[in-house]
Design a protein around this motif. Sequence first.
Motif, PDB file in Angstrom:
ATOM      1  N   ILE A   1       0.927  -1.100   0.156  1.00  0.00           N
ATOM      2  CA  ILE A   1      -0.194   0.192   0.022  1.00  0.00           C
ATOM      3  C   ILE A   1       0.901   1.241   0.072  1.00  0.00           C
ATOM      4  N   ALA A   2       1.878   1.281   0.820  1.00  0.00           N
ATOM      5  CA  ALA A   2       2.867   2.358   1.050  1.00  0.00           C
ATOM      6  C   ALA A   2       3.469   2.737  -0.082  1.00  0.00           C
ATOM      7  N   ASP A   3       3.951   1.574  -1.060  1.00  0.00           N
ATOM      8  CA  ASP A   3       4.504   1.534  -2.247  1.00  0.00           C
ATOM      9  C   ASP A   3       3.811   1.827  -3.641  1.00  0.00           C
ATOM     10  N   GLY A   4       2.548   1.993  -3.256  1.00  0.00           N
ATOM     11  CA  GLY A   4       1.480   2.501  -4.291  1.00  0.00           C
ATOM     12  C   GLY A   4       0.860   1.128  -5.103  1.00  0.00           C
ATOM     13  N   ARG A   5       1.149   0.120  -4.750  1.00  0.00           N
ATOM     14  CA  ARG A   5       0.614  -1.217  -5.344  1.00  0.00           C
ATOM     15  C   ARG A   5      -0.750  -1.224  -5.477  1.00  0.00           C
ATOM     16  N   TYR A   6      -1.465  -0.666  -4.470  1.00  0.00           N
ATOM     17  CA  TYR A   6      -2.747  -0.645  -4.385  1.00  0.00           C
ATOM     18  C   TYR A   6      -3.751   0.634  -4.846  1.00  0.00           C
ATOM     19  N   ASP A   7      -2.919   1.554  -5.414  1.00  0.00           N
ATOM     20  CA  ASP A   7      -3.573   2.825  -5.715  1.00  0.00           C
ATOM     21  C   ASP A   7      -4.563   2.693  -6.792  1.00  0.00           C
ATOM     22  N   GLY A   8      -4.689   1.812  -7.501  1.00  0.00           N
ATOM     23  CA  GLY A   8      -5.729   1.508  -8.644  1.00  0.00           C
ATOM     24  C   GLY A   8      -6.997   1.125  -7.739  1.00  0.00           C
ATOM     25  N   ARG A   9      -6.869  -0.005  -6.892  1.00  0.00           N
ATOM     26  CA  ARG A   9      -7.989  -0.295  -6.134  1.00  0.00           C
ATOM     27  C   ARG A   9      -8.571   0.706  -5.338  1.00  0.00           C
ATOM     28  N   ILE A  10      -7.665   1.602  -4.769  1.00  0.00           N
ATOM     29  CA  ILE A  10      -8.052   2.775  -3.891  1.00  0.00           C
ATOM     30  C   ILE A  10      -8.686   3.756  -4.571  1.00  0.00           C
ATOM     31  N   GLN A  11      -8.208   4.210  -5.919  1.00  0.00           N
ATOM     32  CA  GLN A  11      -9.035   5.011  -6.654  1.00  0.00           C
ATOM     33  C   GLN A  11     -10.406   4.733  -7.145  1.00  0.00           C
TER      34      GLN A  11
END
Length: 82
Positions: free
Chosen positions: A64-74
Amino acid sequence: MCGKHGDIFWDNESFAIKHYLKMFADLASTTLKQVADWFVWLASTLGRFNANELRRADHEVHDIADGRYDGRIQKFQQGMSR
């Protein structure tokens, strides 16, 4: 298992984790990874996870910190704003 692929956290939880990672990183002038380490340490201290869950949570929080979940979060955020 909450999310896809056996993830521990649901999308709304990933959203909240990312939000708080950013908030604490800004307040403490640290990196998201340093705050992620602190979050995982706090979870282990509170005793919420067994050893396997803690290892998986550590991996996911760092993802999550590295941005790997950013698509799901968006996608989650877009669903919230409808």
